[in-house]
Design a protein around this motif. Sequence first.
Motif, PDB file in Angstrom:
ATOM      1  N   LEU A 101       2.185  -1.697   2.162  1.00 18.94           N
ATOM      2  CA  LEU A 101       2.045  -2.119   0.771  1.00 18.94           C
ATOM      3  C   LEU A 101       3.160  -3.093   0.416  1.00 18.94           C
ATOM      4  O   LEU A 101       4.214  -3.107   1.055  1.00 18.94           O
ATOM      5  CB  LEU A 101       2.096  -0.903  -0.157  1.00 18.94           C
ATOM      6  CG  LEU A 101       0.982   0.132   0.055  1.00 18.94           C
ATOM      7  CD1 LEU A 101       1.178   1.321  -0.878  1.00 18.94           C
ATOM      8  CD2 LEU A 101      -0.388  -0.485  -0.155  1.00 18.94           C
ATOM      9  N   THR A 102       2.935  -3.889  -0.608  1.00 17.32           N
ATOM     10  CA  THR A 102       3.921  -4.866  -1.046  1.00 17.32           C
ATOM     11  C   THR A 102       5.199  -4.178  -1.497  1.00 17.32           C
ATOM     12  O   THR A 102       6.296  -4.602  -1.165  1.00 17.32           O
ATOM     13  CB  THR A 102       3.359  -5.722  -2.205  1.00 17.32           C
ATOM     14  OG1 THR A 102       2.146  -6.313  -1.764  1.00 17.32           O
ATOM     15  CG2 THR A 102       4.322  -6.794  -2.628  1.00 17.32           C
ATOM     16  N   GLU A 160       2.878  -1.104  -6.020  1.00 19.05           N
ATOM     17  CA  GLU A 160       1.520  -1.131  -5.479  1.00 19.05           C
ATOM     18  C   GLU A 160       1.058   0.282  -5.115  1.00 19.05           C
ATOM     19  O   GLU A 160      -0.086   0.655  -5.364  1.00 19.05           O
ATOM     20  CB  GLU A 160       1.464  -2.054  -4.261  1.00 19.05           C
ATOM     21  CG  GLU A 160       0.064  -2.461  -3.875  1.00 19.05           C
ATOM     22  CD  GLU A 160       0.057  -3.585  -2.878  1.00 19.05           C
ATOM     23  OE1 GLU A 160      -0.268  -4.710  -3.284  1.00 19.05           O
ATOM     24  OE2 GLU A 160       0.367  -3.355  -1.696  1.00 19.05           O
ATOM     25  N   ASN A 174       2.525  -9.072 -12.364  1.00 17.98           N
ATOM     26  CA  ASN A 174       2.705  -8.381 -11.090  1.00 17.98           C
ATOM     27  C   ASN A 174       1.684  -7.265 -10.907  1.00 17.98           C
ATOM     28  O   ASN A 174       1.173  -7.058  -9.799  1.00 17.98           O
ATOM     29  CB  ASN A 174       4.123  -7.827 -10.968  1.00 17.98           C
ATOM     30  CG  ASN A 174       5.133  -8.894 -10.650  1.00 17.98           C
ATOM     31  OD1 ASN A 174       4.813  -9.878  -9.992  1.00 17.98           O
ATOM     32  ND2 ASN A 174       6.356  -8.716 -11.112  1.00 17.98           N
ATOM     33  N   ARG A 213      -1.649  -8.975 -10.059  1.00 14.17           N
ATOM     34  CA  ARG A 213      -1.611  -9.510  -8.684  1.00 14.17           C
ATOM     35  C   ARG A 213      -1.799  -8.392  -7.655  1.00 14.17           C
ATOM     36  O   ARG A 213      -2.503  -8.556  -6.661  1.00 14.17           O
ATOM     37  CB  ARG A 213      -0.284 -10.214  -8.415  1.00 14.17           C
ATOM     38  CG  ARG A 213      -0.228 -11.599  -8.968  1.00 14.17           C
ATOM     39  CD  ARG A 213       1.012 -12.344  -8.439  1.00 14.17           C
ATOM     40  NE  ARG A 213       1.150 -13.581  -9.164  1.00 14.17           N
ATOM     41  CZ  ARG A 213       2.112 -13.854 -10.020  1.00 14.17           C
ATOM     42  NH1 ARG A 213       3.047 -12.963 -10.277  1.00 14.17           N
ATOM     43  NH2 ARG A 213       2.166 -15.012 -10.630  1.00 14.17           N
ATOM     44  N   ARG A 214      -1.150  -7.269  -7.891  1.00 10.58           N
ATOM     45  CA  ARG A 214      -1.251  -6.173  -6.935  1.00 10.58           C
ATOM     46  C   ARG A 214      -2.636  -5.538  -6.961  1.00 10.58           C
ATOM     47  O   ARG A 214      -3.161  -5.150  -5.917  1.00 10.58           O
ATOM     48  CB  ARG A 214      -0.161  -5.146  -7.190  1.00 10.58           C
ATOM     49  CG  ARG A 214       1.157  -5.624  -6.579  1.00 10.58           C
ATOM     50  CD  ARG A 214       2.351  -4.931  -7.173  1.00 10.58           C
ATOM     51  NE  ARG A 214       3.585  -5.410  -6.601  1.00 10.58           N
ATOM     52  CZ  ARG A 214       4.183  -6.547  -6.919  1.00 10.58           C
ATOM     53  NH1 ARG A 214       3.633  -7.362  -7.806  1.00 10.58           N
ATOM     54  NH2 ARG A 214       5.319  -6.906  -6.370  1.00 10.58           N
ATOM     55  N   ARG A 273      -4.748  -7.855  -4.953  1.00 11.41           N
ATOM     56  CA  ARG A 273      -4.443  -7.711  -3.522  1.00 11.41           C
ATOM     57  C   ARG A 273      -5.082  -6.449  -2.958  1.00 11.41           C
ATOM     58  O   ARG A 273      -5.663  -6.463  -1.866  1.00 11.41           O
ATOM     59  CB  ARG A 273      -2.931  -7.684  -3.295  1.00 11.41           C
ATOM     60  CG  ARG A 273      -2.550  -7.535  -1.827  1.00 11.41           C
ATOM     61  CD  ARG A 273      -1.030  -7.449  -1.646  1.00 11.41           C
ATOM     62  NE  ARG A 273      -0.686  -7.305  -0.249  1.00 11.41           N
ATOM     63  CZ  ARG A 273      -0.692  -6.150   0.417  1.00 11.41           C
ATOM     64  NH1 ARG A 273      -1.021  -5.032  -0.184  1.00 11.41           N
ATOM     65  NH2 ARG A 273      -0.357  -6.105   1.698  1.00 11.41           N
TER      66      ARG A 273
END
Length: 126
Positions: free
Chosen positions: A61-62, A66, A110, A113-114, A117
Amino acid sequence: RIGGKMTPPSNPKRAGVAHYKSTFSAAIEGDSHDGDYETKTAVQMPDRPVHDERDGGWLELTDDLEGQLLGLCDGTVSVSDIVTGITAMTEEDEQDFSQVTDSDQVLVENIIRRLVRMYEHTLISW
């Protein structure tokens, strides 16, 4: 609209059971990595459509955000509620919605974005 009917928005949902693994590494002072710290979080989800058994099926994971988001995506919580919960404002801030700080904006970006993703890696679906 589908067939003339208004459909409610769907909530993000995990692709089955999620197994988490976190590691933490710290260098010793004087080492070539003097004072470096590294954390990694990975998830294993055998039920996801593109699950890959290479590396034991773990997907890195980032970051911990996340992982937290993945835990919240159980199909019962909306994206709006997830964002509100994570960016939890103080009672004073709640009454004046015109006070959105730059850090609030960055956090919301953020989060989105997650979520995107995780969708791209088939960890969640809508």
